[in-house]
Design an enzyme around this catalytic site. Structure first.
Site, PDB file in Angstrom:
ATOM      1  CE1 TYR A 131      -3.548   2.676   0.803  1.00 22.52           C
ATOM      2  CE2 TYR A 131      -2.359   3.078   2.844  1.00 22.52           C
ATOM      3  CZ  TYR A 131      -3.336   3.433   1.943  1.00 22.52           C
ATOM      4  OH  TYR A 131      -4.111   4.549   2.183  1.00 22.52           O
TER       5      TYR A 131
HETATM    6  N1  LIG Z   1      -8.203   4.182   5.713  1.00 19.41           N
HETATM    7  C1  LIG Z   1      -7.349   5.082   6.123  1.00 19.41           C
HETATM    8  O1  LIG Z   1      -7.123   5.251   7.334  1.00 19.41           O
HETATM    9  C2  LIG Z   1      -6.649   5.953   5.105  1.00 19.41           C
HETATM   10  C3  LIG Z   1      -5.682   6.838   5.545  1.00 19.41           C
HETATM   11  C4  LIG Z   1      -5.095   7.714   4.632  1.00 19.41           C
HETATM   12  C5  LIG Z   1      -5.480   7.684   3.298  1.00 19.41           C
HETATM   13  N2  LIG Z   1      -6.411   6.790   2.879  1.00 19.41           N
HETATM   14  C6  LIG Z   1      -6.791   6.833   1.437  1.00 19.41           C
HETATM   15  O2  LIG Z   1      -7.915   7.687   1.306  1.00 19.41           O
HETATM   16  C7  LIG Z   1      -8.583   7.397   0.060  1.00 19.41           C
HETATM   17  C8  LIG Z   1     -10.072   7.410   0.234  1.00 19.41           C
HETATM   18  O3  LIG Z   1     -10.469   6.735   1.394  1.00 19.41           O
HETATM   19  P1  LIG Z   1     -12.000   6.282   1.618  1.00 19.41           P
HETATM   20  O4  LIG Z   1     -12.096   5.733   2.983  1.00 19.41           O
HETATM   21  O5  LIG Z   1     -12.916   7.359   1.151  1.00 19.41           O
HETATM   22  O6  LIG Z   1     -12.033   5.090   0.559  1.00 19.41           O
HETATM   23  P2  LIG Z   1     -13.195   4.047   0.212  1.00 19.41           P
HETATM   24  O7  LIG Z   1     -14.457   4.381   0.923  1.00 19.41           O
HETATM   25  O8  LIG Z   1     -12.599   2.678   0.371  1.00 19.41           O
HETATM   26  O9  LIG Z   1     -13.424   4.351  -1.344  1.00 19.41           O
HETATM   27  C9  LIG Z   1     -12.563   3.941  -2.336  1.00 19.41           C
HETATM   28  C10 LIG Z   1     -13.373   3.897  -3.613  1.00 19.41           C
HETATM   29  O10 LIG Z   1     -12.502   3.489  -4.685  1.00 19.41           O
HETATM   30  C11 LIG Z   1     -13.321   2.729  -5.561  1.00 19.41           C
HETATM   31  N3  LIG Z   1     -12.595   1.859  -6.468  1.00 19.41           N
HETATM   32  C12 LIG Z   1     -11.828   0.780  -6.156  1.00 19.41           C
HETATM   33  N4  LIG Z   1     -11.420   0.171  -7.283  1.00 19.41           N
HETATM   34  C13 LIG Z   1     -11.939   0.883  -8.315  1.00 19.41           C
HETATM   35  C14 LIG Z   1     -11.887   0.753  -9.714  1.00 19.41           C
HETATM   36  N5  LIG Z   1     -11.204  -0.251 -10.290  1.00 19.41           N
HETATM   37  N6  LIG Z   1     -12.547   1.647 -10.491  1.00 19.41           N
HETATM   38  C15 LIG Z   1     -13.260   2.653  -9.927  1.00 19.41           C
HETATM   39  N7  LIG Z   1     -13.363   2.836  -8.596  1.00 19.41           N
HETATM   40  C16 LIG Z   1     -12.708   1.954  -7.809  1.00 19.41           C
HETATM   41  C17 LIG Z   1     -14.181   1.893  -4.631  1.00 19.41           C
HETATM   42  O11 LIG Z   1     -15.295   1.407  -5.344  1.00 19.41           O
HETATM   43  P3  LIG Z   1     -16.006  -0.023  -5.068  1.00 19.41           P
HETATM   44  O12 LIG Z   1     -17.137   0.285  -4.134  1.00 19.41           O
HETATM   45  O13 LIG Z   1     -16.440  -0.432  -6.419  1.00 19.41           O
HETATM   46  O14 LIG Z   1     -14.945  -0.908  -4.460  1.00 19.41           O
HETATM   47  C18 LIG Z   1     -14.543   2.910  -3.559  1.00 19.41           C
HETATM   48  O15 LIG Z   1     -15.749   3.579  -3.869  1.00 19.41           O
HETATM   49  C19 LIG Z   1      -8.012   6.077  -0.407  1.00 19.41           C
HETATM   50  O16 LIG Z   1      -7.097   6.324  -1.453  1.00 19.41           O
HETATM   51  C20 LIG Z   1      -7.262   5.551   0.815  1.00 19.41           C
HETATM   52  O17 LIG Z   1      -6.173   4.740   0.457  1.00 19.41           O
HETATM   53  C21 LIG Z   1      -7.001   5.937   3.751  1.00 19.41           C
END
Ligand SMILES: NC(=O)c1ccc[n+]([C@@H]2O[C@H](COP(=O)([O-])OP(=O)(O)OC[C@H]3O[C@@H](n4cnc5c(N)ncnc54)[C@H](OP(=O)(O)O)[C@@H]3O)[C@@H](O)[C@H]2O)c1
Length: 218
Positions: A131
């Site tokens: 990641y």
């Molecule tokens: N979790 C943490 O603590 C953390 C910390 C820092 C940064 N982040 C980053 O913050 C960002 C957003 O976080 P979040 O919680 O809002 O993420 P999330 O709710 O997991 O949303 C990610 C989205 O990406 C979509 N996606 C995945 N594969 C795809 C594809 N092939 N084509 C089109 N869409 C696709 C997913 O769609 P599906 O529903 O189809 O899967 C989902 O809607 C991410 O990049 C994450 O890595 C996370």
């Protein structure tokens, strides 16, 4: 402003879409699952079906035609393995950036993650290492492009309500958490401040109002 958001049904994306449409901007979310269109409509956002692991840069460039800005908020998400960290967190961001260049959309805000600034620690979990490696590669790709990019690296995301109070600064910022709602507010403010281009900013909860924190970098 017409803003295209990759990962349009993600948690941050849906919050951002509501903020953008609420202030009169157009929000267009790229999603891969047509069943999510109804949720997008509830956020007053337009949905375009596009699997970012299958589309070409030319396919995406067509969808970006007429946009003023791109936000990369997709992610492979929890439960995914190392391969999808690469195909979404790295490759889909590269795809969006390439498509933005081809479509002539200069403004690009990328959601990265704290930790992307250093190599994964020896002995760290394989998926975590994949990641962080993917996020770092996506950042490096974006920095090398002729785009008005801003990279935001949030700390650990929570679903707590927005506080409006953040710490936004170039790395290193001490580790912390931040509500997704505050991340969405920061992205919306960054879109209003193109002077924040070519900055990498880490984001956790803090004691600065969002508008003032973003303004200080523009
Ligand atoms: N979790 C943490 O603590 C953390 C910390 C820092 C940064 N982040 C980053 O913050 C960002 C957003 O976080 P979040 O919680 O809002 O993420 P999330 O709710 O997991 O949303 C990610 C989205 O990406 C979509 N996606 C995945 N594969 C795809 C594809 N092939 N084509 C089109 N869409 C696709 C997913 O769609 P599906 O529903 O189809 O899967 C989902 O809607 C991410 O990049 C994450 O890595 C996370």
């Amino acid at each position: 402003m017409r803003v295209v958001i990759a990962g349009g049904h993600g948690k941050i994306a849906l919050l951002l879409e509501r903020l953008l449409t609420g202030r009169g901007d157009q929000a267009i979310g790229l999603i891969r699952n047509p069943a999510q269109v109804a949720d997008m409509r509830q956020a007053d956002a337009e949905a375009l079906v596009c699997d970012l692991e299958a589309a070409s840069a030319d396919d995406v460039a067509v969808l970006l035609s007429g946009a003023d800005a791109v936000v990369f908020a997709a992610g492979a998400g929890p439960g995914s393995g190392a391969a999808r960290k690469d195909s979404v967190d790295r490759a889909a961001s590269v795809l969006m950036a390439e498509a933005a260049e081809r479509a002539g959309v200069r403004r690009f805000v990328q959601v990265s993650a704290m930790g992307a600034g250093q190599p994964p620690r020896a002995g760290s979990d394989e998926v975590w290492a994949a990641y962080i490696t993917a996020k770092a590669a996506a950042e490096a790709d974006l920095r090398a492009r002729d785009l008005d990019w801003t990279i935001v690296r949030p700390g650990g995301l929570t679903d707590a309500p927005a506080t409006g109070q953040i710490r936004l600064a170039p790395p290193p910022v001490p580790r912390g958490t931040v509500p997704r709602a505050d991340v969405a507010a920061v992205i919306a403010a960054l879109l209003d401040h193109p002077g924040t281009r070519h900055r990498t900013l880490e984001l956790v909860s803090g004691d600065s109002p969002v508008a003032a924190a973003v303004q200080s970098f523009s």
